[in-house]
Design a protein around this motif. Structure first.
Motif: not given
Length: 232
Positions: A4-11, A120-122, A176-178
């Protein structure tokens, strides 16, 4: 579920690399530079004293809490002026800090995780700090990024998470935020409607006793996250 995740935001800081050893080196480099170019300031303020100046400036200007660069430069101006040196040296001293601040040492799992996840994801960097991915050499793994300084607000404000989602052209629930910081990253992301992945490395602060956020993932490093996402 990861589908379901289309992208990840990363700290960045303390998620991809330990930040405080880097900051300590950078502050020491600044003090050595001051010894050569502003000796009265270096004699009057050791590294610990310069940190205290920055703390005082931060307390006096809470509206600038999101802009760590402004706080550091303003602190340097104040210290130079107080010691009787030329305050116009502050930008050059700050650049000494910034150059060393970008010489990070990645956690052992970070590079392989960036390679796997970006395939896999932006990936989108979302940081309260002033790391420069281009200078660090990691920009190619990211489609973009947003800092508290640029946005005008930092995590955990929902607005910065929503701005990242808008730049990604996705709804919050698709992202998804990491991150490592429970309050800034996990509570912040969940409060903004994103899913959250908590990377709690050994020795880092544990979950608060009154924690209410429910992250999608909790693990000890980014390798655990890669496995949980099925990206390994």
């Amino acid at each position: 579920m990861s589908e379901v995740f289309k992208a990840l935001t990363l700290d960045l800081d303390d998620t991809l690399w330990p930040v405080w050893p880097t900051i300590a080196r950078a502050e020491q480099q600044v003090h050595q530079w001051l010894q050569a170019h502003a000796p009265r300031t270096a004699a009057h303020f050791d590294v610990a004293a310069l940190r205290q100046v920055r703390h005082v400036v931060g307390q006096a200007h809470p509206e600038q809490a999101h802009d760590l660069a402004w706080l550091r430069q303003t602190s340097l101006v104040w210290a130079l002026r107080e010691a009787g040196d030329d305050e116009a040296l502050a930008p050059a001293a700050f650049e000494v800090f910034m150059a060393e601040r970008q010489r990070v040492v990645l956690y052992p799992d970070a590079l392989a995780a960036l390679q796997a996840l970006s395939a896999r994801w932006p990936l989108f960097a979302l940081t309260n700090g002033n790391a420069d991915l281009a200078r660090i050499g990691l920009a190619d793994y990211f489609v973009g990024g947003l800092s508290a300084k640029v946005f005008g607000q930092g995590k955990p404000a929902p607005a910065i998470f929503h701005a990242a989602c808008e730049l990604l052209q996705l709804a919050p629930h698709q992202v998804l935020h990491v991150g490592d910081d429970w309050a800034l990253d996990i509570e912040g992301a969940c409060g903004a409607g994103l899913a959250a992945a908590w990377v709690c490395r050994p020795g880092h602060p544990t979950k608060p006793a009154d924690a209410s956020a429910r992250p999608w993932f909790e693990g000890a490093d980014l390798a655990d996250l890669v496995r949980a996402l099925g990206a390994g």
